[in-house]
Design an enzyme around this catalytic site. Sequence first.
Site, PDB file in Angstrom:
ATOM      1  N   GLU A  50       3.899 -13.382  -4.240  1.00  0.00           N
ATOM      2  CA  GLU A  50       4.984 -13.833  -3.350  1.00  0.00           C
ATOM      3  C   GLU A  50       5.231 -15.342  -3.436  1.00  0.00           C
ATOM      4  OE1 GLU A  50       3.767 -12.279   0.458  1.00  0.00           O
ATOM      5  OE2 GLU A  50       3.737 -10.213  -0.261  1.00  0.00           O
ATOM      6  N   ASN A  61       3.363 -10.567  -8.455  1.00  0.00           N
ATOM      7  CA  ASN A  61       3.636  -9.442  -7.554  1.00  0.00           C
ATOM      8  C   ASN A  61       4.488  -9.948  -6.394  1.00  0.00           C
ATOM      9  OD1 ASN A  61       2.863  -6.683  -6.551  1.00  0.00           O
ATOM     10  ND2 ASN A  61       1.801  -7.822  -4.938  1.00  0.00           N
ATOM     11  N   HIS A  88       8.070  -2.030  -0.645  1.00  0.00           N
ATOM     12  CA  HIS A  88       8.107  -1.778   0.810  1.00  0.00           C
ATOM     13  C   HIS A  88       9.572  -1.544   1.184  1.00  0.00           C
ATOM     14  CE1 HIS A  88       3.954  -2.903   1.547  1.00  0.00           C
ATOM     15  NE2 HIS A  88       4.123  -4.008   0.852  1.00  0.00           N
ATOM     16  N   GLU A 109       2.887  -1.435  -3.842  1.00  0.00           N
ATOM     17  CA  GLU A 109       2.624  -1.353  -2.389  1.00  0.00           C
ATOM     18  C   GLU A 109       3.647  -0.453  -1.701  1.00  0.00           C
ATOM     19  OE1 GLU A 109       2.259  -5.257  -0.602  1.00  0.00           O
ATOM     20  OE2 GLU A 109       1.196  -6.065  -2.328  1.00  0.00           O
ATOM     21  N   ASP A 145       5.733   1.866   0.481  1.00  0.00           N
ATOM     22  CA  ASP A 145       5.866   2.664   1.702  1.00  0.00           C
ATOM     23  C   ASP A 145       7.334   2.665   2.101  1.00  0.00           C
ATOM     24  OD1 ASP A 145       5.910   0.071   2.845  1.00  0.00           O
ATOM     25  OD2 ASP A 145       3.913   0.275   3.724  1.00  0.00           O
TER      26      ASP A 145
HETATM   27  O1  9MR Z   1      -1.451  -4.378   4.784  1.00  0.00           O
HETATM   28  C1  9MR Z   1      -1.841  -5.717   4.981  1.00  0.00           C
HETATM   29  C2  9MR Z   1      -2.203  -5.947   6.434  1.00  0.00           C
HETATM   30  O2  9MR Z   1      -3.379  -5.250   6.755  1.00  0.00           O
HETATM   31  C3  9MR Z   1      -2.344  -7.417   6.723  1.00  0.00           C
HETATM   32  O3  9MR Z   1      -2.551  -7.592   8.120  1.00  0.00           O
HETATM   33  C4  9MR Z   1      -1.110  -8.149   6.235  1.00  0.00           C
HETATM   34  C5  9MR Z   1      -1.187  -9.625   6.537  1.00  0.00           C
HETATM   35  O4  9MR Z   1      -0.330 -10.374   5.776  1.00  0.00           O
HETATM   36  O5  9MR Z   1      -0.962  -7.949   4.844  1.00  0.00           O
HETATM   37  C6  9MR Z   1      -0.699  -6.612   4.539  1.00  0.00           C
HETATM   38  O6  9MR Z   1      -0.517  -6.446   3.140  1.00  0.00           O
HETATM   39  C7  9MR Z   1       0.539  -7.192   2.530  1.00  0.00           C
HETATM   40  C8  9MR Z   1       0.141  -7.453   1.097  1.00  0.00           C
HETATM   41  O7  9MR Z   1      -1.106  -8.071   1.023  1.00  0.00           O
HETATM   42  C9  9MR Z   1       1.186  -8.283   0.365  1.00  0.00           C
HETATM   43  N1  9MR Z   1       2.480  -7.679   0.469  1.00  0.00           N
HETATM   44  C10 9MR Z   1       2.919  -7.312   1.821  1.00  0.00           C
HETATM   45  C11 9MR Z   1       1.861  -6.425   2.475  1.00  0.00           C
HETATM   46  C12 9MR Z   1       2.344  -5.938   3.841  1.00  0.00           C
HETATM   47  O8  9MR Z   1       2.501  -7.011   4.705  1.00  0.00           O
END
Ligand code: 9MR
Length: 367
Positions: A172, A215, A251, A280, A282
């Site tokens: 990101e 990513n 997402h 990732e 969903d």
């Molecule tokens: O699923 C993850 C969640 O448990 C954390 O609290 C969150 C914090 O930023 O991050 C989530 O995972 C993220 C991933 O690492 C990067 N892309 C977005 C995902 C969803 O926020």
Amino acid sequence: MKPARLIMTLFTAVTLSVPLASTASAAPETGGHHDTLRWAAPRGFHIGSAVAGGGHHETQPYPDPFTSDRPYRQVLGAEFSSVSPENQMKWEYIHPERDRYNFGMADAIVRFAKQNRQVVRGHTLLWHSQNPEWLEKGEFTKDELRAILREHIRTVVGRYAGRIQQWDVANEIFTDSGALRTTDNVWIRELGPGIIADAFRWAHQADPRAKLFFNDYNVESVNAKSDAYYALIKDLRAAGVPVHGFSVQGHLSLDYGFPGDLESNLKRFAGLGLQTAITEVDVRMTLQAGGVPTEAQLRQQADYYQRMLTACLNVSTCCSFTIWGFVDKYSWVPVFFQGQGAATVMWNDFTHKPAYDALRSTLAGRR
Ligand code: 9MR
């Protein structure tokens, strides 16, 4: 899908899932079931899930899912051929103090993957989020900061060398308008964009076998952000920097249209000689009062999952498709988006939603 067919699908899903749940305590986590996603997948194609733990889970009223929920572990081992630590390899988790690493959970995930014949996607090394306070608030010189990143990458990537298939080296790094995150990304802000190439070089030195990725989210389509990646990666590769892949997170939300150019977008990155992946996935939705998705929402969700998977399967360099958790009770979505949820492919008792069946039949159609 007609209502009668939907009911049949749900019924089949429930009956199919019973043996899986009931053998949870007896069966080894070996993924030997013939009605699973990994079994349906074509040879060489990895179907993955995030491993729930850390991050938002720590504020929820349940114990750590990966270590505490046996049926969860059973499904994770049986259904998937790839796993991604959801939070357990992020800086705040694995490197909580400057001179202390916390490898326990990451080690356990890598061990679990080996036992279950799964590959691992490492996530992540250079990111603006989920960094420990000692790093974000520490007053380091540029040389110190650079040494901190190099040491972290060497230590973490080196520890799992040979056991991580793909690393999200940089996560990101662009905003949606395609600008580098020069304010909120501590590395880019303090050290300039050249640090990105260094991160890839250090990771490659620490594990020459791992495929190294950029990513991001909101890069499913051809847009300002994915254009920025395209230009950057082209330059980096021309300069000989070991960048091997570009991955889109996936997402999605039913509140927005499906990104119909996903496949052509992946293909243009493949054209740069890159591996691609969807990492990732969903599909969230705004829930009606009571929180239960309508049949129409479930159908549309299944369609989005299926189309994302199909786009990946249609691109020869896209061999890894990972969902960001498989069961609603552990999803990050309701914690981050009020009134939204039901984003995964399984109900809380691990029975299958239409989206699960759509994934499995799509995979089986390509075997
Ligand atoms: O699923 C993850 C969640 O448990 C954390 O609290 C969150 C914090 O930023 O991050 C989530 O995972 C993220 C991933 O690492 C990067 N892309 C977005 C995902 C969803 O926020």
